[in-house]
Write an enzyme that holds these catalytic residues in place. Structure first.
Site, PDB file in Angstrom:
ATOM      1  N   ASP A  64     -14.760   4.300  13.803  1.00 48.02           N
ATOM      2  CA  ASP A  64     -13.348   4.250  13.423  1.00 48.02           C
ATOM      3  C   ASP A  64     -12.747   2.983  14.018  1.00 48.02           C
ATOM      4  OD1 ASP A  64     -10.416   4.695  13.464  1.00 48.02           O
ATOM      5  OD2 ASP A  64     -10.977   6.667  12.692  1.00 48.02           O
ATOM      6  N   ASN A  91      -9.901  -5.833   7.094  1.00 41.78           N
ATOM      7  CA  ASN A  91      -9.651  -5.289   5.757  1.00 41.78           C
ATOM      8  C   ASN A  91      -9.490  -3.760   5.748  1.00 41.78           C
ATOM      9  OD1 ASN A  91     -10.109  -5.271   2.639  1.00 41.78           O
ATOM     10  ND2 ASN A  91     -11.776  -3.994   3.443  1.00 41.78           N
ATOM     11  N   TYR A 157       3.373   2.851   4.015  1.00 45.31           N
ATOM     12  CA  TYR A 157       2.264   1.941   3.693  1.00 45.31           C
ATOM     13  C   TYR A 157       2.775   0.497   3.578  1.00 45.31           C
ATOM     14  CZ  TYR A 157      -1.478  -0.273   1.030  1.00 45.31           C
ATOM     15  OH  TYR A 157      -2.468  -1.137   0.606  1.00 45.31           O
ATOM     16  N   LYS A 161       1.923  -3.156   5.637  1.00 46.32           N
ATOM     17  CA  LYS A 161       1.438  -4.363   4.949  1.00 46.32           C
ATOM     18  C   LYS A 161       2.379  -5.549   5.185  1.00 46.32           C
ATOM     19  CE  LYS A 161      -2.203  -2.526   3.842  1.00 46.32           C
ATOM     20  NZ  LYS A 161      -3.503  -3.104   4.183  1.00 46.32           N
ATOM     21  N   THR A 192     -10.538   0.825  -6.622  1.00 45.03           N
ATOM     22  CA  THR A 192     -11.431   1.155  -5.500  1.00 45.03           C
ATOM     23  C   THR A 192     -11.237   2.633  -5.170  1.00 45.03           C
ATOM     24  OG1 THR A 192      -9.743   0.753  -3.826  1.00 45.03           O
ATOM     25  CG2 THR A 192     -11.019  -1.164  -4.530  1.00 45.03           C
TER      26      THR A 192
END
Ligand SMILES: NC(=O)c1ccc[n+]([C@@H]2O[C@H](COP(=O)([O-])OP(=O)(O)OC[C@H]3O[C@@H](n4cnc5c(N)ncnc54)[C@H](OP(=O)(O)O)[C@@H]3O)[C@@H](O)[C@H]2O)c1
Length: 270
Positions: A64, A91, A157, A161, A192
């Site tokens: 992790d 990433n 989220y 970012k 993905t």
């Protein structure tokens, strides 16, 4: 002149699937050796096999990304196996769709731990090591198009970012005197495991809808497109990697016209 990537060493987190896995293969085709990380050891090994099939070297470190010492192990592994690292791509990340006021504090802290703190710590440790030995290098983070705007229910989220984007900007300015490049990557919707995982997380579909319906296939991209853009950026460094000029332009307009951003943001993702 484009940089020759042959025999350069890249460290990639979140390499067991999606954008990270595609970037590993693209980097291998460009002649790079690598250290790959993710939690799923079996999928990681599969990506490493694809890399080795190109004739390049690949080491895996499963764990992790928030585990204490994992970032250090990644960079140590690169040094032990290949003698150094030249490129680091932070990433690993995930997202979920939930109204901000219904997002629990633990949930908010966890997404920042994975997407922001772990990624920032990795690039900062990599920078300190490069400076210590007087090496140039290239540090990257996979941020998102939503670093520049947000959508309904994507606040947590998007915040991670946007924070990544700022850290990359700061590092780019601060590391310039050391000859270290820093870039943020801003993918649009990419096919993905990201949305499946996000769906599982909240128990409902997550992929953002567009004002005229759900994102059609032509408005999304395969991870290989992002991977190729990242390799182009390694050859010719630039501050930000985008694969959609339209979205980049829209992001700029939404910054200039926040009321318009609200109208679009309310419709998209609702
Ligand atoms: N897909 C999109 O539309 C999109 C758009 C913009 C930005 N992005 C960003 O692109 C990056 C890659 O996502 P993706 O689209 O390729 O999704 P993905 O296929 O779900 O890949 C996510 C990767 O991150 C790893 N990861 C997640 N949490 C982790 C943790 N706690 N510790 C270690 N590794 C962890 C996963 O590995 P394991 O499961 O093996 O741990 C996996 O390799 C993310 O940062 C995401 O925010 C994606």
């Amino acid at each position: 002149m484009a940089r020759d990537l042959t025999d350069q060493v890249v460290v990639i987190t979140g390499a067991s699937s999606g954008i990270g896995a595609a970037t590993a293969v693209a980097c291998a085709r460009a002649g790079m050796d690598m250290v790959l990380s993710g939690r799923d050891a079996a999928r990681l090994d599969d990506v490493a096999r694809q890399v080795r099939a190109t004739g390049r070297g690949a080491e895996t470190v499963a764990g992790d990304i928030t585990d204490a010492g994992l970032n250090t192990r990644l960079l140590d592994t690169a040094a032990a196996r290949f003698g150094r690292f030249d490129v680091v791509l932070a990433n690993a990340g995930y997202g979920f769709k939930r109204p901000m006021h219904e997002t629990g504090e633990a949930e908010l802290r966890r997404i920042f731990e994975v997407n922001f703190f772990a990624a920032s710590a990795l690039l900062c440790e990599a920078a300190r090591r490069l400076i210590a030995v007087g090496r140039r290098g290239h540090l990257l983070m996979t941020s998102s198009a939503v670093a520049k705007f947000t959508l309904v229910n994507f606040g947590a989220y998007s915040a991670t970012k946007a924070a990544q984007n700022h850290v990359c900007r700061a590092l780019r300015l601060e590391l310039h005197p050391h000859g270290i490049e820093v870039s943020s990557v801003h993918p649009i919707t990419t096919r993905t495991g990201f949305f499946r995982r996000a769906d599982e997380y909240v128990g409902q579909p997550t992929e953002p809808a567009l004002p005229f319906g759900r994102a059609p296939a032509w408005f999304t991209q395969p991870p290989e497109r992002v991977a190729e853009a990242i390799v182009r950026c390694l050859r010719r460094p630039r501050p930000e990697v985008w694969t959609s000029f339209t979205t980049r332009l829209a992001a700029g307009l939404m910054t200039a016209f926040p009321r318009m951003a609200d109208v679009i943001g309310r419709r998209v993702g609702d």
